[in-house]
Design an enzyme around this catalytic site. Structure first.
Site, PDB file in Angstrom:
ATOM      1  N   HIS A 140      -9.507   1.025   5.204  1.00  0.00           N
ATOM      2  CA  HIS A 140      -8.200   1.224   5.861  1.00  0.00           C
ATOM      3  C   HIS A 140      -8.399   2.170   7.047  1.00  0.00           C
ATOM      4  CE1 HIS A 140      -4.056   2.431   6.539  1.00  0.00           C
ATOM      5  NE2 HIS A 140      -3.692   1.356   5.863  1.00  0.00           N
ATOM      6  N   GLY A 181       2.376   2.147  10.691  1.00  0.00           N
ATOM      7  CA  GLY A 181       3.285   3.277  10.494  1.00  0.00           C
ATOM      8  C   GLY A 181       4.011   3.705  11.764  1.00  0.00           C
ATOM      9  N   GLU A 193      -6.771   4.569   8.105  1.00  0.00           N
ATOM     10  CA  GLU A 193      -6.562   5.999   7.813  1.00  0.00           C
ATOM     11  C   GLU A 193      -7.811   6.602   7.187  1.00  0.00           C
ATOM     12  OE1 GLU A 193      -2.925   5.454   5.632  1.00  0.00           O
ATOM     13  OE2 GLU A 193      -1.915   4.885   7.495  1.00  0.00           O
ATOM     14  N   GLU A 222      -5.270  -5.209  10.758  1.00  0.00           N
ATOM     15  CA  GLU A 222      -4.269  -4.166  10.948  1.00  0.00           C
ATOM     16  C   GLU A 222      -4.528  -3.434  12.266  1.00  0.00           C
ATOM     17  OE1 GLU A 222      -2.403  -3.022   6.947  1.00  0.00           O
ATOM     18  OE2 GLU A 222      -4.036  -1.650   7.335  1.00  0.00           O
ATOM     19  N   LYS A 243       0.088   4.237  -0.226  1.00  0.00           N
ATOM     20  CA  LYS A 243      -0.577   5.401   0.396  1.00  0.00           C
ATOM     21  C   LYS A 243      -0.419   6.644  -0.494  1.00  0.00           C
ATOM     22  CE  LYS A 243       0.398   3.414   4.892  1.00  0.00           C
ATOM     23  NZ  LYS A 243       0.173   3.559   6.308  1.00  0.00           N
ATOM     24  N   SER A 279       3.511  -2.195  10.328  1.00  0.00           N
ATOM     25  CA  SER A 279       4.968  -2.141  10.506  1.00  0.00           C
ATOM     26  C   SER A 279       5.678  -3.444  10.122  1.00  0.00           C
ATOM     27  CB  SER A 279       5.313  -1.751  11.947  1.00  0.00           C
ATOM     28  OG  SER A 279       4.855  -0.436  12.217  1.00  0.00           O
ATOM     29  N   ASN A 317       0.864  -1.181   0.000  1.00  0.00           N
ATOM     30  CA  ASN A 317       0.000   0.000   0.000  1.00  0.00           C
ATOM     31  C   ASN A 317       0.906   1.239   0.000  1.00  0.00           C
ATOM     32  OD1 ASN A 317      -1.827   2.041   0.492  1.00  0.00           O
ATOM     33  ND2 ASN A 317      -2.263   1.431   2.611  1.00  0.00           N
TER      34      ASN A 317
HETATM   35  C1  PEP Z   1      -0.754   0.023   5.934  1.00  0.00           C
HETATM   36  O1  PEP Z   1      -0.730   1.123   5.423  1.00  0.00           O
HETATM   37  O2  PEP Z   1      -1.694  -0.733   5.706  1.00  0.00           O
HETATM   38  C2  PEP Z   1       0.366  -0.378   6.806  1.00  0.00           C
HETATM   39  C3  PEP Z   1       0.313  -1.543   7.378  1.00  0.00           C
HETATM   40  O3  PEP Z   1       1.393   0.528   6.965  1.00  0.00           O
HETATM   41  P1  PEP Z   1       2.839   0.227   7.623  1.00  0.00           P
HETATM   42  O4  PEP Z   1       3.333  -1.067   7.039  1.00  0.00           O
HETATM   43  O5  PEP Z   1       3.672   1.389   7.231  1.00  0.00           O
HETATM   44  O6  PEP Z   1       2.631   0.100   9.088  1.00  0.00           O
END
Ligand code: PEP
Length: 256
Positions: free
Chosen positions: A94, A170, A96, A164, A11, A210, A9
């Site tokens: 997601h 992040g 976000e 997640e 983003k 992460s 992803n």
């Molecule tokens: C994500 O954006 O779905 C995500 C898991 O980000 P990150 O790997 O940066 O934590």
């Protein structure tokens, strides 16, 4: 056996020319890795260019969002029909989007339905906040998100779920493999109750939060985890290739 998947992803990162450069850098390496679904999800504006570059390769594409209306006066939105031509997957719900754009379970439900209608495969994200985790409410939160997002749907063919935990996205503070495996096992059980055991056993459930080349194996090694949704590390060619390779190797070992 479920085919593992690693989805990147990107983003809100990369201009169109940066996206082209990034794909060119990872294309050959990614294409060579078999027995695993490799998905990249660039920003909308780069999907067409990335699609051209990846044509004929084993790399699959996803979008990061979708609107649920087919067409019309919805300035700035992207419809399922527009995406159906460009990619196979779409990330829905997601954290976000839930946090910054007030996406509720009702909205994610409409988006899942809209995606399925044009045969886009939703990667539906669920996960709890830190305080919910600390209060032992993870299962309750995830159950609520699943039942809202899947309300009224017969089995959503092509569905993928990404667990997640919001506190891990992040932040550099990933869950442990064991924690993620336990919650993903719980998600599978919840799906089994709703749609039956067979469907739950075939459903791919990813971990996200992460994931890096250094910790990917810890997650992919777990029996309930079928791959990863990767944010930050998917923008780094070496990291992303290494995560995909690790997942493919583990699968080879498991299938003998
Ligand atoms: C994500 O954006 O779905 C995500 C898991 O980000 P990150 O790997 O940066 O934590």
């Amino acid at each position: 056996m479920r085919t593992p998947m690693i989805a990147g992803n990107w983003k809100m990162n990369t201009t169109v020319s940066e996206a082209i450069e990034l794909v060119n850098e990872m294309l050959l390496g990614l294409d060579k890795i078999d027995n695993i679904d490799k998905v990249i999800c660039p920003p909308f504006i780069s999907l067409a260019a990335v699609r051209e570059l990846t044509k004929g390769s084993s790399i699959k594409l996803g979008a990061q969002n979708i609107y649920f209306k087919e067409k019309g006066a919805y300035t700035g939105e992207i419809s399922p029909l527009m995406l159906a031509d460009l990619c196979e997957f779409v990330i829905i719900g997601h954290s976000e989007r839930r946090l910054y754009f007030n996406e509720t379970g009702k909205i994610t439900n409409k988006k899942v339905q809209a995606a399925l209608k044009v045969k886009l495969k939703p990667i539906l994200c669920v996960g709890e906040k830190l305080e919910e985790n600390e209060a032992g409410r993870t299962e309750k939160i995830v159950t609520g998100q699943l039942s809202a997002s899947l309300a009224g749907l017969g089995y959503p063919n092509g569905l993928i779920i990404a667990y997640e935990p919001i506190w891990a996205i992040g932040t550099g503070k990933a869950a442990t493999g064991e924690q993620a495996n336990e919650t993903i096992g719980f998600i599978r059980q919840t799906i089994s109750q709703k749609y039956g055991r067979r469907i739950a056993q075939d459903l791919r459930i990813l971990y996200g939060g992460s994931v890096t080349a250094a910790n990917a194996t810890e997650f992919i090694n777990q029996p309930e985890i079928d791959g990863a949704l990767v944010g930050g590390a998917s923008l780094k060619v070496d990291q992303f290739l290494s995560i995909v390779k690790q997942a493919a190797e583990i699968r080879h070992c498991l299938s003998g």
